[in-house]
Design a protein around this motif. Structure first.
Motif, PDB file in Angstrom:
ATOM      1  N   SER A  58      -2.160   9.178  -3.413  1.00 36.57           N
ATOM      2  CA  SER A  58      -3.084   8.049  -3.251  1.00 36.57           C
ATOM      3  C   SER A  58      -4.533   8.404  -3.544  1.00 36.57           C
ATOM      4  O   SER A  58      -5.275   7.604  -4.086  1.00 36.57           O
ATOM      5  CB  SER A  58      -2.997   7.505  -1.828  1.00 36.57           C
ATOM      6  OG  SER A  58      -1.736   6.923  -1.600  1.00 36.57           O
ATOM      7  N   GLY A  68       0.815  -1.217   0.000  1.00 38.24           N
ATOM      8  CA  GLY A  68       0.000   0.000   0.000  1.00 38.24           C
ATOM      9  C   GLY A  68       0.843   1.260   0.000  1.00 38.24           C
ATOM     10  O   GLY A  68       2.072   1.227  -0.142  1.00 38.24           O
ATOM     11  N   ALA A  69       0.171   2.392   0.153  1.00 40.01           N
ATOM     12  CA  ALA A  69       0.886   3.667   0.220  1.00 40.01           C
ATOM     13  C   ALA A  69       1.777   3.706   1.457  1.00 40.01           C
ATOM     14  O   ALA A  69       2.867   4.269   1.442  1.00 40.01           O
ATOM     15  CB  ALA A  69      -0.105   4.818   0.249  1.00 40.01           C
ATOM     16  N   PHE A  82       5.902   5.035   2.557  1.00 37.49           N
ATOM     17  CA  PHE A  82       6.406   5.964   3.582  1.00 37.49           C
ATOM     18  C   PHE A  82       7.802   5.520   4.036  1.00 37.49           C
ATOM     19  O   PHE A  82       8.625   6.344   4.424  1.00 37.49           O
ATOM     20  CB  PHE A  82       5.481   6.008   4.804  1.00 37.49           C
ATOM     21  CG  PHE A  82       4.083   6.518   4.537  1.00 37.49           C
ATOM     22  CD1 PHE A  82       3.756   7.149   3.344  1.00 37.49           C
ATOM     23  CD2 PHE A  82       3.087   6.368   5.500  1.00 37.49           C
ATOM     24  CE1 PHE A  82       2.465   7.627   3.114  1.00 37.49           C
ATOM     25  CE2 PHE A  82       1.797   6.846   5.285  1.00 37.49           C
ATOM     26  CZ  PHE A  82       1.489   7.461   4.088  1.00 37.49           C
ATOM     27  N   ASN A 121      -3.388  15.299  -2.239  1.00 38.90           N
ATOM     28  CA  ASN A 121      -4.771  15.447  -1.788  1.00 38.90           C
ATOM     29  C   ASN A 121      -4.893  14.868  -0.383  1.00 38.90           C
ATOM     30  O   ASN A 121      -4.482  13.735  -0.135  1.00 38.90           O
ATOM     31  CB  ASN A 121      -5.729  14.704  -2.726  1.00 38.90           C
ATOM     32  CG  ASN A 121      -7.176  14.860  -2.317  1.00 38.90           C
ATOM     33  OD1 ASN A 121      -7.764  15.936  -2.479  1.00 38.90           O
ATOM     34  ND2 ASN A 121      -7.771  13.800  -1.782  1.00 38.90           N
ATOM     35  N   ASP A 178       2.817  11.687  -2.520  1.00 40.21           N
ATOM     36  CA  ASP A 178       1.812  10.675  -2.204  1.00 40.21           C
ATOM     37  C   ASP A 178       0.510  11.150  -2.850  1.00 40.21           C
ATOM     38  O   ASP A 178      -0.120  12.097  -2.388  1.00 40.21           O
ATOM     39  CB  ASP A 178       1.647  10.554  -0.684  1.00 40.21           C
ATOM     40  CG  ASP A 178       0.504   9.611  -0.293  1.00 40.21           C
ATOM     41  OD1 ASP A 178      -0.154   9.046  -1.193  1.00 40.21           O
ATOM     42  OD2 ASP A 178       0.267   9.452   0.919  1.00 40.21           O
ATOM     43  N   THR A 180      -6.952  13.327   2.034  1.00 39.88           N
ATOM     44  CA  THR A 180      -8.148  12.503   2.033  1.00 39.88           C
ATOM     45  C   THR A 180      -9.055  12.749   3.232  1.00 39.88           C
ATOM     46  O   THR A 180     -10.273  12.744   3.118  1.00 39.88           O
ATOM     47  CB  THR A 180      -7.689  11.022   2.048  1.00 39.88           C
ATOM     48  OG1 THR A 180      -6.527  10.888   1.230  1.00 39.88           O
ATOM     49  CG2 THR A 180      -8.777  10.112   1.543  1.00 39.88           C
TER      50      THR A 180
END
Ligand code: PLP
Length: 367
Positions: free
Chosen positions: A177, A78-79, A83, A152, A175, A154
């Motif tokens: 995502s 995942g994102a 990191f 963005n 990022d 979220t």
């Protein structure tokens, strides 16, 4: 065509997928491309799957206008794994990295980088996180290994309208995502752009990473294989078994985007969808209050509040029977949030806009 009932899905992620893509997946679930098996049952080294990977990469390159200067990776974790991977690969020697902190996710990215070496939070809009900082507010380190930002936010519903401008020679890492492929962008400005798939690209289980190839030279020796950008690029994301089904669905979403006209067209649609909801907020005479400052508003996540938490609870309670799902705000900020990513159809946004316009009347006791 499916006759299954589907709701208006405003969930923040995993989020709605285009209906046409789900139907395509359903149609070829048992026999993928004449193989007599599902794509899930096919070797990741097979010719059929090789073509899935190749087409997904080619379609992403077309959509982003990527040249040969950038590599495309499909990675697990995942994102959030990015990191860790970004500093592990890009922050060499004693260099520090700059993180523009505009929300919970950029804070999380900063914390991971801070654990493993030197990192600075710059241009933070804490604690309200209701806006994007101006370029002049960001105190960049001209020697930084890179500048990281979150295009963005979220959770708070803010979005950069462009990119921060790092000092010359410092690569920009993003990022993306929750807004990747939602509007045109100049990819040549980016050293690395990554996105977990489950908001704008496909199902959970995969992250798409675009890396400028000269940055792959920075990857230090001795990294765990699965954290090594250079190795993953050399092996074309096939060092080990990739999440084949997720890659395949992402590939279908990319084809859907290309077919509808690419980033310019989806950008227009997203702008119109967001305008409809912000108009509903601004035209409500204070019944709804947007969280983000107007010049920082996100076109992907529209965050708003009502006067009291009780009114917000009632809003959610009435939204259910109207088939409006996923509107509860993130637990850390409360309130309401409508996530209107690429796959959220205009009709769904219209239905929510109508429901919102009717809000004051429902509360006025007329209903
Ligand atoms: C959802 C989200 C993440 C976390 O993604 P995972 O794939 O769950 O790790 C990170 N950054 C942003 C901007 C997000 O919206």
């Amino acid at each position: 065509m499916t006759t299954t009932k589907r709701v208006h899905n405003f969930g923040a992620g995993p989020a709605a997928l285009p209906l046409a893509v789900l139907e395509q997946v359903q149609a070829e679930l048992l026999d993928f491309s004449g193989t007599g098996m599902s794509v899930m049952e096919t070797s990741h080294r097979s010719k059929a799957f090789g073509q899935v990977m190749e087409e997904a990469e080619a379609d992403l390159r077309t959509l982003l206008g990527l040249s040969d200067d950038h590599a495309v990776l499909f990675l697990q974790g995942g994102a959030s794994l990015q990191f860790s991977m970004v500093p592990a690969n890009l922050r060499v020697g004693r260099a520090s990295a700059d993180y523009v902190v505009t929300g919970r996710w950029s804070q999380a990215a900063f914390k991971e980088a801070d654990k493993s070496g030197s990192a600075r939070a710059v241009g933070s809009t804490e604690p309200s996180f209701d806006r994007i900082p101006a370029q002049g507010e960001i105190d960049f380190d001209p020697e930084a290994a890179y500048v990281h930002f979150t295009s963005n936010n979220t959770i708070y519903g803010t979005q950069w309208s462009g990119e921060p401008e790092p000092p010359s020679g410092v690569p920009l890492v993003c990022d993306a995502s929750s807004d990747v492929l939602s509007r045109p962008l100049d990819i040549s400005r980016y050293g690395v752009l990554y996105a977990g798939a489950q908001k704008n690209l496909g199902p959970a289980g995969i992250a798409v990473v675009v890396v400028r190839k000269d940055l792959l030279e920075r990857t230090p020796g001795g990294l765990p294989a699965l954290l090594d950008y250079r190795l993953m690029a050399e092996k074309r994301s096939l060092y080990n078994t990739p999440p084949t089904f997720a890659v395949y669905v992402v590939g279908q979403v990319l084809k859907w985007l290309l077919d509808l006209g690419g980033l310019t067209e989806i950008g227009k649609r997203n702008e119109a969808k967001a305008a409809l909801l912000y108009d509903a907020i601004d035209g409500s005479g204070g019944f709804y209050r947007g969280h983000a400052q107007p010049d920082s508003r996100s076109r992907m996540n529209v965050t708003f509040r009502l006067a009291t938490e009780d009114l917000e609870k009632e809003f959610l309670k009435e939204a259910g029977p109207a088939d409006l799902a996923g509107l509860k705000g993130h637990r850390s900020v409360g309130g309401l949030r409508a996530s209107i990513y690429n796959a959220c159809p205009g009709e769904s946004v219209q239905a929510l806009g109508d429901f919102m316009a009717d809000g004051p009347r429902r509360r006025g006791g007329a209903g």
